[in-house]
Scaffold this active site. Structure first.
Site: not given
Ligand code: NAD
Ligand code: UDP
Length: 320
Positions: A58, A164, A150
Site C-alpha cells: 500500500v 484529513y 515505528y
Molecule cells: P501483523 O504484523 O501480524 O500484521 C500486519 C500486516 O500488515 C501483515 O499481514 C503484513 O504483511 C501487512 N503489511 C505490512 N506492510 C505492508 C504494506 N506495505 N502493504 C500491505 N500490507 C502490509 O501485526 P498486527 O499485530 O496484526 O498489527 C496490525 C496493526 O495494529 C498494525 O498497524 C500495528 O501497528 C497495530 N498495533 C498492533 C498491536 C498488537 O498488539 N497487535 C498493538 C499496537 C498497534
C-alpha cells in the site's frame, strides 16, 4: 451490507477483523503484501463469496487503483509490522507504510466518502513518564533509537489523520492499540506472548528480557476487534484518538510465571539483556472508550492465555 477495505488483512489483527466482518455479512476486500502476514490466517474465509484478497504494497501509488470503480463504505488501515523484531528488520518500510501508506488510504477514504480507522499504538507514548496513559498525554519517544521507526511513524500517521479530518472532513478515527494477543500470532513473531507460550509448550527456556519488572497491559484479540468495530461505528468518535487496551497491568515476570503455570511446563526462566528503549511501564486509561464507545474489555489475562495456549498447542501438534 457494507463494502469494507482492510489493509494488513493477512496479519494477526487484520485476519481476525476480516473474519468478524464477514461473519456479520459484509463484503470485505483485504489488502496485504504478505511481509509479516501469512495467507493461512485467512484460510477460513478464502473461498467466501464475500471476501476478495488483493496482494499489494500500500506504499505504492497505484496499489489501490483496482478499487477505482467500486464504492467503499469503510477503510481499516492496519497494515504495518507490529512486532519489534519485524519493524526493526524493515525500519524504512515501517515508516513508509504508516506515512505514505496512510496517505494513500486516507485519499481513498476521501474520494469514496468512506469512514477511516487508523491503527495507531500505545508506542505513541514511548517510554511514558505519565502512568497510566490517557490520550491527552503527549508521550516520551526517543527519535534516535531502534523503536523510533515505528513510534514516530505511527505519530506521523496520526498527523495525516488529523489533517484529513480537519481539511477534508474525512470521518477519521484513531485507535491507540495496547498489547493485544491470542492465537494467530506467528510462533516466530517475537512478541512476548507468542514467545512465552511457544517456549513453554516446546520445553525451551522462557526468555525474560531484563529482570522482567517492566510492565504491559494485555488485551485479548476478541475485545480488541469489538473495540475497533465500535470505534468505526460511532460518529461521536470522528476526529478522536481513543485508547483500545486492557487496563490490568502485569510485570513481564508475572506473565512468564503465569504461562509456565497454565501450560504446566518444565521450562526454565532465563534472563536476557533488556532491548534498548524498552518501555518500563504501560497501562491505558480507557475512560474515553468507556464514555464514547461504551466499550471495555471482558476477557482477563488468565482466561485469554488459556484460550491462546489451547490454540498454540493444537497448532504445534498439527505441525509435528
Ligand atoms: P501483523 O504484523 O501480524 O500484521 C500486519 C500486516 O500488515 C501483515 O499481514 C503484513 O504483511 C501487512 N503489511 C505490512 N506492510 C505492508 C504494506 N506495505 N502493504 C500491505 N500490507 C502490509 O501485526 P498486527 O499485530 O496484526 O498489527 C496490525 C496493526 O495494529 C498494525 O498497524 C500495528 O501497528 C497495530 N498495533 C498492533 C498491536 C498488537 O498488539 N497487535 C498493538 C499496537 C498497534
Ligand atoms: N519480552 C520478553 N521476552 C520475550 C519477548 C518480549 O521479556 O521473549 C518483553 C519485552 O522486552 C517487553 C515486553 O516483553 O518489555 C513486551 O514485548 P513485545 O515485543 O511483546 O511488545 P512491546 O510492548 O515491547 O512492543
Amino acid at each position: 451490507m457494507k463494502h469494507i477495505v482492510v489493509t494488513g488483512a493477512a496479519g494477526f489483527l487484520g485476519s481476525h477483523l476480516v473474519k468478524s466482518l464477514i461473519h456479520q455479512g459484509h463484503q470485505v476486500t483485504g489488502i496485504d503484501n504478505l511481509s509479516t502476514g501469512v495467507a493461512s490466517n485467512l484460510q477460513e474465509v478464502a473461498h467466501s463469496p464475500l471476501f476478495f484478497f488483493h496482494e499489494a504494497d500500500v506504499t505504492l501509488p497505484d496499489s489501490l487503483d483496482f478499487l477505482v470503480e467500486q464504492p467503499v463504505d469503510e477503510v481499516y488501515h492496519l497494515a504495518s509490522p507490529a512486532s519489534p523484531k519485524f519493524y526493526q528488520a524493515d525500519s524504512i518500510g515501517t515508516i513508509w507504510v504508516n506515512t505514505r501508506g496512510t496517505y494513500h488510504l486516507l485519499e481513498l477514504a476521501r474520494v469514496k466518502g468512506a469512514k477511516f480507522l487508523y491503527s495507531s499504538t500505545s508506542e505513541a507514548y514511548g517510554d511514558p513518564e505519565v502512568h497510566p496513559q490517557p490520550e491527552s498525554y503527549r508521550g516520551n519517544v526517543n527519535t534516535w533509537g531502534p523503536r523510533a521507526c515505528y513510534d514516530e511513524a505511527k505519530r506521523l500517521g496520526e498527523v495525516f489523520c488529523y489533517e484529513y479530518y480537519t481539511k477534508h472532513s474525512v470521518s477519521v478515527k484513531v485507535a491507540r492499540i495496547f498489547n493485544t494477543y491470542s492465537s494467530g500470532l506467528r510462533n516466530d513473531d517475537g512478541r512476548v506472548i507468542s514467545n512465552f507460550v511457544t517456549q513453554a509448550l516446546t520445553g525451551q527456556d522462557i526468555t525474560v528480557y531484563g529482570d522482567g519488572s517492566q510492565t504491559r497491559s494485555f488485551c485479548y484479540v476478541d475485545d480488541n476487534i469489538r473495540g475497533l468495530q465500535q470505534l468505526m461505528a460511532e460518529d461521536q468518535a470522528n476526529g478522536e484518538i481513543i485508547n483500545i487496551g486492557n487496563p490490568t497491568e502485569y510485570s513481564i515476570l508475572e506473565v512468564a510465571n503465569l504461562v509456565k503455570e497454565l501450560t504446566q511446563s518444565d521450562s526454565n526462566l532465563v534472563f536476557l539483556p533488556l532491548p534498548e528503549d524498552d518501555p518500563k511501564v504501560r497501562r491505558p486509561v480507557i475512560d474515553k472508550a468507556r464514555e464514547i464507545l461504551n466499550w471495555e474489555p471482558e476477557i482477563g489475562l488468565e482466561e485469554g492465555l488459556k484460550l491462546t495456549i489451547d490454540h498454540y498447542r493444537a497448532m504445534l501438534q498439527e505441525t509435528s
